[in-house]
Design a protein around this motif. Structure first.
Motif, PDB file in Angstrom:
ATOM      1  N   LEU A 104      -7.864  -5.767 -10.493  1.00 37.48           N
ATOM      2  CA  LEU A 104      -7.836  -4.965 -11.751  1.00 37.48           C
ATOM      3  C   LEU A 104      -6.302  -4.452 -11.915  1.00 37.48           C
ATOM      4  CD1 LEU A 104     -10.999  -2.715 -10.900  1.00 37.48           C
ATOM      5  CD2 LEU A 104     -10.882  -5.121 -12.285  1.00 37.48           C
ATOM      6  N   PHE A 105      -6.237  -4.228 -13.201  1.00 36.36           N
ATOM      7  CA  PHE A 105      -4.717  -3.954 -13.381  1.00 36.36           C
ATOM      8  C   PHE A 105      -4.796  -2.645 -14.304  1.00 36.36           C
ATOM      9  CE2 PHE A 105      -4.238  -8.238 -12.627  1.00 36.36           C
ATOM     10  CZ  PHE A 105      -2.890  -8.417 -12.207  1.00 36.36           C
ATOM     11  N   ALA A 106      -3.522  -1.905 -14.102  1.00 35.22           N
ATOM     12  CA  ALA A 106      -3.571  -0.547 -15.146  1.00 35.22           C
ATOM     13  C   ALA A 106      -1.954  -0.565 -15.324  1.00 35.22           C
ATOM     14  CB  ALA A 106      -4.039   0.639 -14.383  1.00 35.22           C
ATOM     15  N   LYS A 154       0.269  -3.167 -14.098  1.00 35.36           N
ATOM     16  CA  LYS A 154       0.355  -2.951 -12.733  1.00 35.36           C
ATOM     17  C   LYS A 154      -0.987  -3.224 -11.628  1.00 35.36           C
ATOM     18  CE  LYS A 154       4.637  -0.425 -12.444  1.00 35.36           C
ATOM     19  NZ  LYS A 154       5.492  -1.737 -11.945  1.00 35.36           N
ATOM     20  N   VAL A 155      -0.913  -3.970 -10.484  1.00 37.18           N
ATOM     21  CA  VAL A 155      -2.056  -3.960  -9.794  1.00 37.18           C
ATOM     22  C   VAL A 155      -2.648  -2.611  -9.237  1.00 37.18           C
ATOM     23  CG1 VAL A 155      -2.998  -5.047  -7.649  1.00 37.18           C
ATOM     24  CG2 VAL A 155      -1.553  -6.251  -8.789  1.00 37.18           C
ATOM     25  N   LYS A 156      -3.966  -2.426  -9.856  1.00 31.49           N
ATOM     26  CA  LYS A 156      -4.555  -1.066  -9.367  1.00 31.49           C
ATOM     27  C   LYS A 156      -5.456  -1.237  -8.213  1.00 31.49           C
ATOM     28  CE  LYS A 156      -7.763   2.095 -11.594  1.00 31.49           C
ATOM     29  NZ  LYS A 156      -8.556   2.593 -12.708  1.00 31.49           N
ATOM     30  N   GLU A 157      -6.116  -2.397  -8.256  1.00 32.29           N
ATOM     31  CA  GLU A 157      -7.432  -2.514  -7.037  1.00 32.29           C
ATOM     32  C   GLU A 157      -7.406  -4.150  -7.006  1.00 32.29           C
ATOM     33  OE1 GLU A 157     -11.902  -1.389  -6.098  1.00 32.29           O
ATOM     34  OE2 GLU A 157     -10.835  -0.585  -8.041  1.00 32.29           O
ATOM     35  N   ILE A 158      -7.806  -4.426  -5.713  1.00 29.88           N
ATOM     36  CA  ILE A 158      -8.300  -5.726  -5.501  1.00 29.88           C
ATOM     37  C   ILE A 158      -9.560  -5.852  -4.872  1.00 29.88           C
ATOM     38  CG2 ILE A 158      -7.580  -7.773  -3.859  1.00 29.88           C
ATOM     39  CD1 ILE A 158      -4.539  -7.249  -4.063  1.00 29.88           C
ATOM     40  N   VAL A 202       0.717  -1.128   0.048  1.00 25.85           N
ATOM     41  CA  VAL A 202       0.120   0.006   0.012  1.00 25.85           C
ATOM     42  C   VAL A 202       0.786   1.249   0.342  1.00 25.85           C
ATOM     43  CG1 VAL A 202      -1.841   1.236   1.183  1.00 25.85           C
ATOM     44  CG2 VAL A 202      -1.690  -1.292   1.302  1.00 25.85           C
ATOM     45  N   LYS A 203       0.501   2.235  -0.954  1.00 26.92           N
ATOM     46  CA  LYS A 203       1.269   3.429  -1.203  1.00 26.92           C
ATOM     47  C   LYS A 203       0.321   4.511  -0.577  1.00 26.92           C
ATOM     48  CE  LYS A 203       2.533   2.438  -5.218  1.00 26.92           C
ATOM     49  NZ  LYS A 203       3.378   2.533  -6.550  1.00 26.92           N
ATOM     50  N   GLU A 204       1.015   5.698  -0.402  1.00 23.75           N
ATOM     51  CA  GLU A 204       0.411   7.112  -0.202  1.00 23.75           C
ATOM     52  C   GLU A 204       0.177   7.606  -1.590  1.00 23.75           C
ATOM     53  OE1 GLU A 204      -0.687   8.087   2.253  1.00 23.75           O
ATOM     54  OE2 GLU A 204       0.387   7.597   4.270  1.00 23.75           O
ATOM     55  N   GLU A 205      -0.547   8.678  -1.596  1.00 23.22           N
ATOM     56  CA  GLU A 205      -0.759   9.279  -2.918  1.00 23.22           C
ATOM     57  C   GLU A 205       0.676   9.885  -3.531  1.00 23.22           C
ATOM     58  OE1 GLU A 205      -3.665  12.429  -2.927  1.00 23.22           O
ATOM     59  OE2 GLU A 205      -5.305  11.087  -2.158  1.00 23.22           O
TER      60      GLU A 205
END
Length: 508
Positions: A452-454, A457-461, A431-434
């Motif tokens: 979901l990938f963008a 890279k993993v964008k959302e699980i 997990v990262k900050e903005e």
């Protein structure tokens, strides 16, 4: 003063010597041509004019004509009209005119010349027959008929002993099943085998052959080709340094820098040894550092292995491809490795077996079996069965991970867009900050997951069922927290383009 008797005796001695010398000279030059029959004879002893049922003979050959002129001193006969020469019971020649030299045993015939033996018939306008070495030679164009084969050339030499023709210039061999064109050809009338040198083309209803050296058995339709050999059969093209092909059985073997191309499916297989079986399923097998290239894709697809085999499975042209042992594949947007690969064009699906792994940019996918389906020559769907695992590089030391029993994925614009994990789902997600600063690692277990990938890279699980999850602050995690079961970084095995181009160095 010498007496008259002495003079006469001296003159007689000289005549005797000259007569003896003349006989020796004629004997050395050749046996005299013997006139067997002529209805009319006029002229002198040296030059005789023969007419009507003329028959003459010389050392085993008998010749017939309507009329002739005999030159006794030079031992030559010029014959005219309905010429026929018989040598034993095997060789016959007919013509309109002929000059025969008894000293050299050479006959020069012209005008609709026909030469026959038990195996063939030769027709030409001018022919030189040398009885000393049993050869016949023409330079004005000739045609030979041997059973169902018809051969034509500008220049030809026939060797009666081995019953062999040597042809040069504008050579053509016609057979009900094919047509051959070349510059130089040797043809044996008994075995009906043709040997050719120089650029050679063979055309048939089913395809064509090109080579620059080889032989062809016109009885069995078997051929051995060397130097720049190319066989085109239906939509298949075979090339190689040397090539054996059985046209009737549609079986071919090639060796040395081979290339087998399917123009319908738009692929080429390179290697060092190849086998083609055209009848039935139409099977192509290539070994010796084989390399498969599919040029129907937006980016060329390269596949290598120890053995590559393609099989046509139905009349629509659909093919199956098998790659055995140490399979590697490369395309600009996708790379892979496995022990074996199976592909079918009917559903455009690739199946990878034996420790399979796929890479797409910074994402790695492993499992027991990996399948990719294509649509419009682009990746469309992904299926991973048994111990599915996705490893995505987040930084030099951090790896996002997804594992489960099976997974199903989809591609958009040739990039992985979403993945559904089915059964025993687990994740490790940083997990990262903005601003991009890492704050911790999310560790979760959930039966079914949607990722979901963008940009690969993993964008959302998304957790489809309630997860068992926890956020571990960065620095507090253990190896067990950040390494899921079956974690294996295999990016060092990822194939590179240069490895496939090295295999093409020796390709024709």
């Amino acid at each position: 003063m010498m007496g008259a008797g002495k003079v006469l005796r001296g003159f007689g001695f000289v005549c005797l010597v000259l007569w003896s010398m003349g006989g020796e000279l004629r004997a050395q030059a050749g046996k005299l041509i013997r006139i067997v029959n002529s209805n009319r004879v006029t002229g002198t002893r040296d030059v005789s004019y023969l007419g009507g049922n003329v028959v003459f003979e010389h050392e085993g050959a008998r010749m017939y004509c309507d009329s002739a002129v005999r030159y006794l001193n030079s031992n030559v006969i010029k014959a005219f009209g309905n010429i026929r020469l018989n040598q034993g019971d095997t060789l016959t020649m007919t013509a309109h005119a002929m000059e025969y030299d008894g000293n050299t045993r050479v006959a020069r015939a012209k005008g609709d010349v026909v030469l026959r033996d038990p195996e063939m018939t030769l027709t030409t306008q001018r022919l030189e027959l040398d009885r000393n070495i049993n050869t016949a030679y023409y330079t004005t164009g000739g045609t030979i008929t041997n059973d169902e084969n018809v051969l034509k050339s500008q220049i030809g030499m026939y060797y009666a002993g081995p019953r062999m023709f040597s042809f040069k210039k504008n050579v053509e061999l016609l057979n009900p099943r094919y047509r051959m064109e070349c510059d130089t050809l040797q043809y044996f009338t008994t075995s009906r085998v043709a040997h050719f040198i120089g650029p050679t083309h063979i055309y048939s209803d089913s395809g064509q052959i090109y080579c620059e050296n080889g032989r062809y058995n016109t009885v069995t339709d078997e051929a051995m080709f060397n130097h720049n050999a190319v066989v085109k059969q239906k939509n298949i093209e075979l090339r190689g340094d040397s090539l054996y092909y059985h046209q009737r059985l549609e079986i071919g073997y090639s060796r040395g820098n081979i290339a087998i191309t399917d123009t319908a499916e738009k692929f080429t297989v390179y290697g060092q040894e190849g086998v083609y079986k055209g009848k039935g399923d139409e099977v192509v097998t290539v070994t010796g550092r084989p390399l498969f290239l599919s040029y129907s894709e937006p980016d060329t697809l390269y596949i290598s292995g120890d053995t590559i085999r393609t099989v046509k499975v139905d009349s629509s042209g659909h093919r199956q491809m098998y790659v055995y042992r140490d399979m590697r594949l490369y395309r600009k947007d996708l790379q892979g490795k496995a022990d074996s690969l199976y592909y079918t064009s009917a559903d455009s699906a690739f199946h990878l077996y034996g420790r399979p792994v796929l890479w797409s940019d910074t994402t790695q996918i492993t499992g027991g079996l990996i399948s990719i389906t294509m649509s419009g020559n682009q990746p469309d769907s992904l299926f991973v069965f048994e111990n599915a695992f996705i490893l995505a590089i987040e930084s030099d030391t951090f790896y996002n991970q997804i594992r489960g029993r099976d997974l199903k994925g989809n591609f958009e614009d040739r990039k992985l867009s979403k993945v559904l994990v089915i059964g025993n789902g687990q994740t490790v997600y940083y997990v990262k900050e903005e601003d991009g600063t890492f704050i911790g690692v999310n560790r979760a277990d959930c039966s079914n997951l949607l990722i979901l990938f963008a940009e690969n890279k993993v964008k959302e699980i998304k957790f489809i069922t309630k997860p068992d999850s926890r956020l571990i602050p960065l620095g507090m995690e253990t190896d067990e927290d950040v390494r899921l079961k079956n974690f294996e970084n295999r990016f060092g095995e990822k194939p590179e383009l240069y490895q496939f181009k090295d295999l093409m160095i020796s390709a024709p």
